[in-house]
Write an enzyme that holds these catalytic residues in place. Structure first.
Site, short mmCIF file in Angstrom:
data_model
loop_
_atom_site.label_atom_id
_atom_site.label_comp_id
_atom_site.label_asym_id
_atom_site.label_seq_id
_atom_site.Cartn_x
_atom_site.Cartn_y
_atom_site.Cartn_z
N MET A 1 0.84 -1.18 0.00
CA MET A 1 0.00 0.00 0.00
C MET A 1 0.88 1.23 0.00
SD MET A 1 -2.14 2.44 1.89
CE MET A 1 -1.27 2.27 3.40
N CYS A 2 0.40 2.28 -0.63
CA CYS A 2 1.22 3.48 -0.77
C CYS A 2 0.34 4.72 -0.74
CB CYS A 2 1.99 3.46 -2.09
SG CYS A 2 3.10 2.05 -2.25
N GLY A 3 1.01 5.85 -0.53
CA GLY A 3 0.40 7.13 -0.78
C GLY A 3 1.01 7.68 -2.04
N ASN A 75 -0.55 2.06 -6.10
CA ASN A 75 -1.10 1.82 -4.76
C ASN A 75 -2.04 0.63 -4.89
OD1 ASN A 75 -2.09 1.94 -2.13
ND2 ASN A 75 -3.61 3.50 -2.66
#
Length: 625
Positions: A1-3, A75
């Site tokens: 998961m990422c921003g 993401n």
């Protein structure tokens, strides 16, 4: 998961930085942050920023850039459709596939194959194109904002931290209607933003609208776009839906499958009576497909290596939003099959403080651990204080959660089940809503968004008490993966509105309601939940929305999934209840549906005259403070 974040200027700004590169994005991706600018002559420039939560393969900083100048922000998680080995990082795998695409058809084919949640931004340097979008269900957040000022024409981000009211009003969720393309060269020349949409279609070529119906043209695609932004849907290119269409078969009669009526008080024996050779095939198939979905979501993550002979206390890698209800109980029972046996599983149970005076009777019988107080442990005054404090958090979900814990212990007594009691006072709720939660929920703004968003934020934070053996100790969950049961009610007629529609107009009306559910789940729930859970550096995973699970449930006639002529606690989600029975669950398999905002009692802490669909003044006040 990422921003992830990208800002587009329709003039060249080589020394630009990203104003939206804020703390909210960094909290989503605490394991690495990078940013850089790409420019094309005097026509446009883009600033890309990525913040990574390391979950699988090698830690891979974002944004990724290749020798051709292409840039990729991802993401998401690849759980199927494209092969990702145990040692590979799915961001690198996806970028490799996209870098090989020769045209639009190739790119759309890649995203048509991917199974799993995703939001992405992909810049093709040679063609001056910016691609972006969300998966079919919208399981990952992506927001957009447009401006007539060419210096800040378009901004895309997982979550914003805007502080001015005027800026906040410009942000909207990117519709999960398909994949968008922006031709930056032509936009840079015209100094205006024009978008192309490649909409989801079924394998037969029907367009799947954002409301879940097959009507030949997606609705609401440009509903919230400002008038100076133009958008059109591609009529030639195809993005294939990852799930089969909903089975529209309507039974000849709306009569239920049993003589038991809706007023009947259900028991485990009633559910046993409905388990027959005829139902067992579907029950086994649901267990198989849902178990595989849970397996992918509990094993696709990085784990610390422990010496099995070591006495070091193992850390939990997987947590479950846990109420003790049928959805979370089934997820816990299936997670137990796949999470390594020596690894704890965190059960996150949230409760909001109730009025102690309403629970004096119960507080005289139980303490915080659900046991009768022992007079030797404390003075009479201390015992009364403890009982009063305990009663304030004995909400319905706490009671069913404790009961569910005992069922899970009976299924696997050797597993360490960390039942985390997360207690939230009115003061802490008000403060954290002001500091963090309001901006995460935005641009959603209803009373229901406030209740569920706050409950999920506190639950997924995982900070509470572990109780057992007469002791309480502070605990903070280390799990980076949080399983949630969302999607079960939408597909298996779990909400009260489904029962109302069935009662008034039969199966045809029920099917119409179910056909809307998954189409609107992205705008109603999933973007918000991703932003809220991701704020803790954790990733939400949704086994009930696995593509194979949805396709299986969509293939079944509605009467084989739910029988709303039966009583609450039996007819809704009937197929899932039968599966729970086969998994060894007992009392939890016949618990009636209880919404999170009522089970956790957050809905009782605020203005009780509010309607769920009302605009929430608390959110608006906090956003502008």
């Amino acid at each position: 998961m990422c921003g992830i974040c990208c800002s587009v200027s329709l003039i060249a700004r080589p020394g630009d930085t990203l104003s939206e590169d804020d703390a909210n994005l960094r909290r989503r991706g605490p394991n690495g942050s990078h940013q850089f600018v790409t420019c094309d002559s005097n026509n446009y420039s883009c600033v890309f920023s990525g913040h990574v939560l390391h979950l699988r393969g090698q830690l891979t900083p974002q944004p990724l850039r290749n020798k051709d100048g292409d840039v990729f922000l991802w993401n998401g998680e690849v759980f199927g459709g494209i092969e990702v080995s145990d040692t590979e990082n799915d961001t690198q795998v996806m970028f490799h596939h996209l870098s090989l695409c020769k045209d639009e058809d190739d790119l759309l084919a890649v995203f048509s194959r991917v199974q799993g949640p995703w939001a992405f931004i992909f810049y093709q340097a040679q063609h001056h194109r910016l691609w972006f979008g969300r998966d079919f269900f919208g399981r990952r957040s992506l927001l957009w904002k447009f401006s007539q000022d060419p210096q800040k024409a378009l901004c895309l981000t997982s979550v914003t931290n805007s502080v001015s009211e005027s800026d906040l009003d410009q942000w909207q969720e990117v519709p999960a209607s398909g994949i968008f393309r922006c031709d930056l060269q032509s936009c840079g020349i015209s100094k205006s933003v024009s978008l192309s949409l490649f909409a989801w279609e079924s394998a037969s070529g029907d367009v799947v609208s954002t409301e879940g119906k097959m009507n030949g043209e997606p609705s609401r695609i440009t509903k919230d776009l400002p008038p100076f932004v133009t958008a059109h849907k591609s009529l030639l290119k195809k993005l294939v839906s990852p799930v089969t269409l909903l089975n529209g078969q309507i039974p000849e009669s709306s009569a239920g499958t049993s003589s038991m009526v809706a007023s009947h008080k259900v028991s485990l024996e009633d559910l046993n009576m409905l388990s027959t050779e005829k139902t067992r095939k579907n029950t086994n198939s649901l267990i198989d497909v849902l178990s595989n979905a849970v397996r992918r979501r509990t094993l696709c993550l990085y784990r610390d290596k422990y010496d099995l002979s070591s006495e070091v206390e193992r850390k939990a890698n997987v947590a479950i939003l846990f109420s003790g209800g049928i959805d979370s109980m089934v997820l816990a029972a299936l997670a137990d099959r796949h999470v390594p046996p020596e690894e704890p599983i965190d059960l996150l149970n949230v409760a909001f403080m109730m009025s102690v005076s309403n629970h004096q009777k119960s507080s005289s019988k139980i303490n915080r651990n659900g046991r009768k107080p022992q007079s030797a442990a404390a003075s009479p005054a201390e015992t009364l204080d403890l009982l009063a404090a305990s009663a304030a958090f004995d909400v319905p979900d706490r009671v069913t959660g404790r009961a569910g814990l005992e069922e899970l212990k009976a299924i696997n007594p050797s597993r360490v089940w960390n039942f985390v009691e997360i207690n939230v006072s009115p003061e802490e709720l008000k403060e954290m809503r002001r500091q963090r939660i309001s901006r995460l929920i935005h641009p959603l703004n209803t009373v229901l968004d406030d209740s569920i968003g706050c409950a999920v934020w506190f639950a997924s934070r995982g900070v509470g008490m572990l109780t057992g053996d007469g002791e309480n100790k502070l605990y903070a969950s280390t799990a980076k993966v949080v399983l949630t049961g969302i999607g079960a009610d939408e597909q298996l007629a779990g909400y009260s509105r489904h029962r109302v529609r069935f009662k008034t107009s039969g199966y045809e009306a029920l099917l119409e309601e179910l056909s809307l559910e998954l189409g609107r789940i992205s705008s109603r729930n999933l973007g918000r939940d991703d932003r809220v859970i991701g704020d803790h550096g954790k990733e939400a995973r949704f086994p009930f929305l696995d593509e194979d699970v949805v396709s299986f449930l969509n293939s079944l006639p509605v009467q084989e999934k739910a029988d709303l002529s039966l009583a609450r606690g039996l007819g809704e989600k009937l197929l899932l209840r039968l599966a729970a029975l086969d998994l060894g669950l007992t009392a939890s398999s016949v618990l009636p549906k209880r919404a999170m905002q009522f089970g956790s009692r957050i809905a009782k802490m605020e203005n009780r005259s509010e309607k769920a669909s009302d605009k929430c003044n608390r959110l608006q006040t906090n956003l502008t403070e």
